[in-house]
Design a protein around this motif. Structure first.
Motif, PDB file in Angstrom:
ATOM      1  N   SER A  68       0.843  -1.197   0.000  1.00 58.54           N
ATOM      2  CA  SER A  68       0.000   0.000   0.000  1.00 58.54           C
ATOM      3  C   SER A  68       0.879   1.247   0.000  1.00 58.54           C
ATOM      4  N   SER A  69       0.444   2.265  -0.723  1.00 50.82           N
ATOM      5  CA  SER A  69       1.226   3.501  -0.851  1.00 50.82           C
ATOM      6  C   SER A  69       0.296   4.708  -0.712  1.00 50.82           C
ATOM      7  N   PHE A  70       0.682   5.660   0.139  1.00 57.28           N
ATOM      8  CA  PHE A  70      -0.096   6.881   0.363  1.00 57.28           C
ATOM      9  C   PHE A  70       0.628   8.083  -0.229  1.00 57.28           C
ATOM     10  N   GLU A  71      -0.138   9.064  -0.662  1.00 57.66           N
ATOM     11  CA  GLU A  71       0.388  10.408  -0.934  1.00 57.66           C
ATOM     12  C   GLU A  71      -0.072  11.311   0.204  1.00 57.66           C
ATOM     13  N   ALA A 108      -4.053  12.580   3.466  1.00 55.67           N
ATOM     14  CA  ALA A 108      -3.390  11.417   2.865  1.00 55.67           C
ATOM     15  C   ALA A 108      -4.395  10.674   2.002  1.00 55.67           C
ATOM     16  N   VAL A 109      -3.970  10.295   0.796  1.00 56.06           N
ATOM     17  CA  VAL A 109      -4.847   9.576  -0.133  1.00 56.06           C
ATOM     18  C   VAL A 109      -4.133   8.331  -0.646  1.00 56.06           C
ATOM     19  N   ASP A 110      -4.926   7.365  -1.090  1.00 52.70           N
ATOM     20  CA  ASP A 110      -4.369   6.175  -1.739  1.00 52.70           C
ATOM     21  C   ASP A 110      -3.808   6.579  -3.095  1.00 52.70           C
ATOM     22  N   ASP A 111      -2.564   6.182  -3.391  1.00 49.90           N
ATOM     23  CA  ASP A 111      -1.916   6.695  -4.605  1.00 49.90           C
ATOM     24  C   ASP A 111      -2.393   6.014  -5.879  1.00 49.90           C
ATOM     25  N   SER A 112      -3.244   4.995  -5.763  1.00 50.54           N
ATOM     26  CA  SER A 112      -3.769   4.359  -6.973  1.00 50.54           C
ATOM     27  C   SER A 112      -5.217   4.744  -7.237  1.00 50.54           C
TER      28      SER A 112
END
Length: 584
Positions: free
Chosen positions: A226-229, A254-258
Motif C-alpha cells: 500500500s502507498s499513500f500520498e 493522505a490519499v491512496d496513490d492508486s
C-alpha cells in the motif's frame, strides 16, 4: 481574549492615531529603524517598527518581546526568501491606516460612537492584535494599554528623530534605544536607555505525540504494497476557536496513490508558532492511521517538511518515505475538497521552484548547512538538531560582504532632454534594494509597483492577480543577474504611467572598504511628478507650466506644490539619503 477596551482607552488610541498620521513618521523612518518601549505593567519590551516608506501600508507595529524582535530580523534576510506577509505571523499589535471599505463593521460603529470623522484613502485608523496562526483580531483592554504606551513613545521618539537623525543610530547591531518608564513621586517618567538585546535562550522543540497513540500505531497491521500520498497545508478558510477568534487551521491529508481515495483528513489547531504547528503533524498522522486501522508500506510526499515529519514515525512504522515533484492523486483530491467547499484552489505553477524554496526553509529550520553563506541579520539563527534529538536555536552568522561594485547609468526612456543618474551599487544588494536605490536617485516616492526585466526574466513583487511569472526581487542579488553578458536591463515603475528606465552597467569596480555605498556620482534634471501621465503627460505638464496663459496653468502649479524646476537635481540630498540607508 480579555476585556474589551474602555471608552477612555479608545479615545486615547484614536487621539494618538491622529497625531501619528499628522506626524507621518514613515517619511523619515524605514521599517527596520527599530526602537523599544518597555511596558510599565508587564516590564516586557516591545520593539516599534514604522511601516509605509513605500506608501502601500501605513502602520506602526509593536513587536512584543525579544523573540518577536529576532523573528522580525530573521524575515529580513533575503537568503530566507520569506514573503513579506510572513511578518504578520509574528506576535504584535498594530495601528494601521486603512481605506474605509477595509474596516469591519465594529470599527465603523466605534468611530461613530467616538464621534470621529475621517475621509480619503489610508485615513481610517484600525487597531489589531496578531498571533501566530490566527487572523488579525480586535485588541483587548490589556493590549490597548500596551499599545497606548507604545504609540505615546513613538510620537516622542519620532518628533526628536526629525531634529536629530542620529537618535536611532545605536553603536552596534545588538544595541537599541529603549524608552524605559520610572515612577517618580507617583508620576510615570520616561527616559532613553541604550540597551544591548541578546537573542532569546536556545529553544528546544520536541515532537508532541501521545505515548498511548504511538503504541496503538505500532500494533497496527502493515500493508507493504500500500502507498499513500501525503501533505499538510493551511486551509484557506478561517475557523473560530472557543473564544471566537478566527484562525487558519493546518490540514493533514493522505490519499491512496492508486485510487485517490481520501484515507486521512486531520485538522491541526494553531500552536504558538510555525515550528510548533509543524511538529504536531506526526501526532495527527498517527491519529489518522489508528482511525484507518493499518500502516502503508510507502509514504509519498512533495514538501520536504512533510518528508521530515513522516520520517519521524519511520522507526515505529517501518515505511519508506519518498519525495517526488508531483502528487497527482492528492492534488485531484485537494481540488475536489476545495471545490466542494466553494473555495477555489491555489495552484503553484512552478513546482520545481516551490520544492527548492521548501527545501531551503526546511534546512534553515533544522539548522542544516547550505552551500551559500547566509547573510547576517539582527536576529536569531535557525533551529538545528540538538544531541538529544530535540531542536535548539544557535547563534548569529557572519555578514555576506560585497566584493564588487557596479557603476550603473539609469536613464528615463524617451525623456527629452534626457533625465539620468549615475550610481555605484555593491554586488550584494538584492534587486529590491536596487529598486530602492533607483527610487531615491531618481526622486520617485515608491508609490507604485515596479518590475525588472533582465536577460528575459521578470523580477518584482509577485502579485497573484496578474498571474505572471514574475520572480521575487527580494530573493535575487545583483551578483546573480549581472555578469559579462548582461550590460543593459530595464526597470519599469508605475504600470499606469509606464516609466521605463534603461540601466547600463558602465563599469565593474572593486569594492572599497570604508567607502559609503550606494553613491550617486552624477545626474541631470528633475524627476517628473508622480502620476503625471508618463513621458507624454510630463511633456504636456511642462508645456502648461511654461505658459501662464494656459487655462490649466494655475491648477497644475497648485497640483505640483507651487513650484517645479525641471532642471533641478540635488545630488547632495540624494547622497545624504544613501548615507542614512548605508547605516541601517
Amino acid at each position: 481574549m480579555g476585556n474589551f477596551p474602555s471608552m477612555e482607552q479608545w479615545q486615547r488610541l484614536y487621539d494618538l492615531a491622529e497625531q501619528i498620521k499628522a506626524l507621518k513618521p514613515w517619511m523619515i523612518l524605514a521599517e527596520t529603524d527599530l526602537f523599544g518601549v518597555r511596558d510599565p505593567e508587564s516590564g516586557v519590551d516591545s520593539f516599534i517598527s514604522v511601516m509605509g516608506s513605500g506608501g502601500e501600508h501605513l502602520a506602526v507595529a509593536a513587536y512584543i518581546g525579544v523573540e518577536s524582535l529576532f523573528q522580525f530580523w530573521m524575515l529580513q534576510d533575503p537568503d530566507i526568501g520569506a514573503p513579506p506577509e510572513m511578518v504578520l505571523a509574528i506576535r504584535q499589535l498594530q495601528l494601521s491606516f486603512e481605506d474605509r471599505d477595509d474596516l469591519d463593521e465594529d470599527d465603523i460603529k466605534l468611530i461613530r460612537t467616538l464621534q470621529r470623522k475621517y475621509r480619503g484613502k489610508q485615513a481610517w485608523p484600525a487597531f489589531r492584535s496578531f498571533l501566530p496562526g490566527y487572523l488579525p483580531w480586535q485588541i483587548d483592554a490589556s493590549e490597548a494599554s500596551l499599545l497606548i504606551h507604545a504609540l505615546e513613545q513613538t510620537i516622542d521618539v519620532v518628533t526628536r528623530a526629525m531634529k536629530n537623525v542620529s537618535l536611532l543610530e545605536p553603536p552596534d547591531d545588538d544595541t537599541y534605544l529603549i524608552r524605559v518608564p520610572k515612577v517618580i513621586d507617583g508620576a510615570l517618567i520616561w527616559e532613553d536607555q541604550l540597551i544591548a538585546v541578546q537573542p532569546p535562550k536556545p529553544a528546544e522543540y520536541a515532537v508532541p505525540i501521545r505515548s498511548d497513540l504511538l503504541e496503538q500505531m505500532k500494533k497496527l497491521p502493515r500493508r507493504k504494497k500500500s502507498s499513500f500520498e501525503m501533505e499538510f497545508f493551511p486551509l484557506p478558510q478561517p475557523v473560530a476557536d472557543e473564544s471566537g477568534r478566527p484562525y487558519l487551521p493546518t490540514v493533514l491529508l493522505a490519499v491512496d496513490d492508486s485510487s485517490g481515495m481520501i484515507l486521512i483528513n486531520e485538522m491541526i489547531p494553531p500552536a504558538v508558532g510555525l515550528i510548533e504547528t509543524i511538529l504536531q503533524v506526526p501526532q495527527a498522522l498517527a491519529k489518522g492511521l489508528v482511525k484507518l486501522g493499518y500502516v502503508p508500506g510507502v509514504i509519498k510526499v512533495q514538501n520536504p517538511m512533510a518528508a521530515e515529519m513522516a520520517k519521524f514515525l519511520q522507526d515505529a512504522t517501518g515505511w519508506k518515505v519518498k519525495q517526488q515533484n508531483e502528487l497527482k492523486m492528492l492534488n485531484s483530491a485537494l481540488n475536489f475538497l476545495m471545490s466542494s467547499m466553494e473555495m477555489g484552489v491555489f495552484e503553484d505553477e512552478d513546482d520545481e521552484d516551490f520544492n527548492a524554496q521548501a527545501l531551503n526553509m526546511l534546512h534553515e529550520m533544522l539548522g542544516e548547512e547550505s552551500e551559500e553563506e547566509p547573510v547576517r541579520h539582527r536576529g536569531p539563527e535557525f533551529v538545528q538538531p540538538a544531541k538529544s534529538g530535540k531542536v535548539k536555536t544557535p547563534a548569529k552568522t557572519k555578514t555576506s560582504k560585497p566584493t564588487q561594485v557596479y557603476q550603473l547609468k539609469i536613464t528615463l526612456k524617451d525623456a527629452r532632454p534626457p533625465i539620468w543618474r549615475r550610481v555605484l551599487a555593491p554586488d550584494n544588494l538584492t534587486l529590491n534594494q536596487l529598486h530602492q536605490v533607483i527610487q531615491v536617485a531618481m526622486g520617485w516616492y515608491d508609490a507604485h509597483l515596479h518590475e525588472f526585466e533582465i536577460a528575459g526574466a521578470s523580477y518584482g513583487s509577485p502579485d497573484f492577480d496578474f498571474g505572471s511569472d514574475m520572480k521575487d526581487d527580494n530573493r535575487v542579488r545583483l551578483s546573480q543577474v549581472i555578469g559579462k553578458n548582461t550590460k543593459r536591463f530595464r526597470y519599469t515603475y508605475d504600470f499606469g504611467d509606464d516609466w521605463v528606465h534603461v540601466i547600463e552597467v558602465e563599469k565593474i569596480l572593486p569594492y572599497e572598504q570604508g567607502r559609503v555605498y550606494p553613491l550617486c556620482l552624477a545626474g541631470k534634471r528633475a524627476c517628473p511628478p508622480e502620476d503625471v501621465g508618463g513621458v507624454w503627460g510630463y511633456e504636456s505638464f511642462l508645456a502648461t507650466l511654461s505658459d501662464p496663459s494656459d487655462p490649466e496653468h494655475e491648477a497644475m502649479l497648485e497640483w505640483v506644490g507651487g513650484e517645479f524646476d525641471p532642471e533641478e537635481f540635488d545630488i547632495e540630498e540624494v547622497n545624504a539619503i544613501f548615507a542614512n540607508m548605508s547605516k541601517r
